[in-house]
Write an enzyme that holds these catalytic residues in place. Sequence first.
Site, mmCIF file in Angstrom:
data_model
loop_
_atom_site.group_PDB
_atom_site.id
_atom_site.type_symbol
_atom_site.label_atom_id
_atom_site.label_comp_id
_atom_site.label_asym_id
_atom_site.label_seq_id
_atom_site.Cartn_x
_atom_site.Cartn_y
_atom_site.Cartn_z
ATOM 1 N N HIS A 140 8.158 3.043 2.689
ATOM 2 C CA HIS A 140 8.902 2.631 1.488
ATOM 3 C C HIS A 140 9.585 1.255 1.599
ATOM 4 O O HIS A 140 10.007 0.845 2.676
ATOM 5 C CB HIS A 140 9.983 3.676 1.181
ATOM 6 C CG HIS A 140 10.995 3.787 2.291
ATOM 7 N ND1 HIS A 140 12.112 3.008 2.361
ATOM 8 C CD2 HIS A 140 10.996 4.561 3.395
ATOM 9 C CE1 HIS A 140 12.793 3.311 3.446
ATOM 10 N NE2 HIS A 140 12.126 4.242 4.101
ATOM 11 N N ASP A 141 9.686 0.580 0.495
ATOM 12 C CA ASP A 141 10.481 -0.655 0.357
ATOM 13 C C ASP A 141 10.013 -1.812 1.235
ATOM 14 O O ASP A 141 10.829 -2.688 1.560
ATOM 15 C CB ASP A 141 11.973 -0.360 0.628
ATOM 16 C CG ASP A 141 12.523 0.632 -0.375
ATOM 17 O OD1 ASP A 141 12.491 0.323 -1.582
ATOM 18 O OD2 ASP A 141 12.945 1.731 0.041
#
Length: 219
Positions: A140-141
Site C-alpha cells: 500500500h501507498d
Amino acid sequence: MSEVFAVYGAAGCGRSLMPVAATQLKQLNSGSEAIFIDDSLDEEGFINSRQAMNYKQFKQLAFDNKHVLIAIADSDIRQKIADKLLIDGIHLWSVHGCTTLIMEKVVIDVGAAISPFVTIASNVTIGKCFHANLYSYVEHDCVIGDYVTFAPRVSCNGNVHIHDHAYIGAGAILKQGTPDKPLIIGEGAIIGMGAVVTRDVPAGDIVVGNPARSLKNKK
Ligand code: UDP
C-alpha cells in the site's frame, strides 16, 4: 479499425512475457495474435512459433493502430524505444497476467509488464513502462516512477517511494516506510539480489546484503 499487437524484445524477458500478452489478447477476443519485434533479426521468421520481425518491418505493416509492449529489462533501452514509438505514433501496450492481483485506487501508467503472480496493493501509483517480474509485490501507498524494474520476487513494502530507472534485484526486500517518512530508493539506484534495504538509497547508488550497504560509498 485494424489493430496489431507486439512484444518488443525476444530475449529472456520478451519470451517470458509473450505468453502473458497472448493470453490477454485471447481474453479480449480481439482475434489478433501478438508478434515479436527484435532488431537482431534481419529477416522475418518465427520465435517460439510466433511471427517475428525487426522494427523497420513492423513499421511497414499496414494497420490503423499498433500496440507494443516493450519487454526489455534494461530501463534505458526501454525509454529509448518508448520515445521512438511515441514519435512513430505507436501506442505503448500494458500487459498483466491473469493471476495478477491489483487492489483499489491503483494508477499504473502506460507500457507496464506485470508478470503472473504479482500483487499490487491499494493506493499505489506507478509510472511508465514498469516491469514487475514473477511473484513480486508492491504494498500500500507506494509511489513508483518511470522505467522502474523489479526482478522476480521483489518484496516492496508499504510507503516506499522508488524513483525513475531504479532496478530492484531478485528477492530483494524493501522495508516499510511511513506516510511522514517513506523509504526512498533514488533515481537509477540498483538494489542487489536478496538485499534487505532498511534505509534510503541515494540516486545512482548500488547496495547489496543484509542490511543493504553501498558498494560505492564503503565506510
Ligand atoms: N533489442 C532490440 N532493439 C533494441 C535493443 C534491444 O530489438 O534497440 C533486443 C535485443 O536484440 C535482445 C533483447 O532486445 O533480443 C534484449 O535482450 P537482453 O539480452 O538485454 O535481455 P532481456 O531484456 O530479455 O532480459
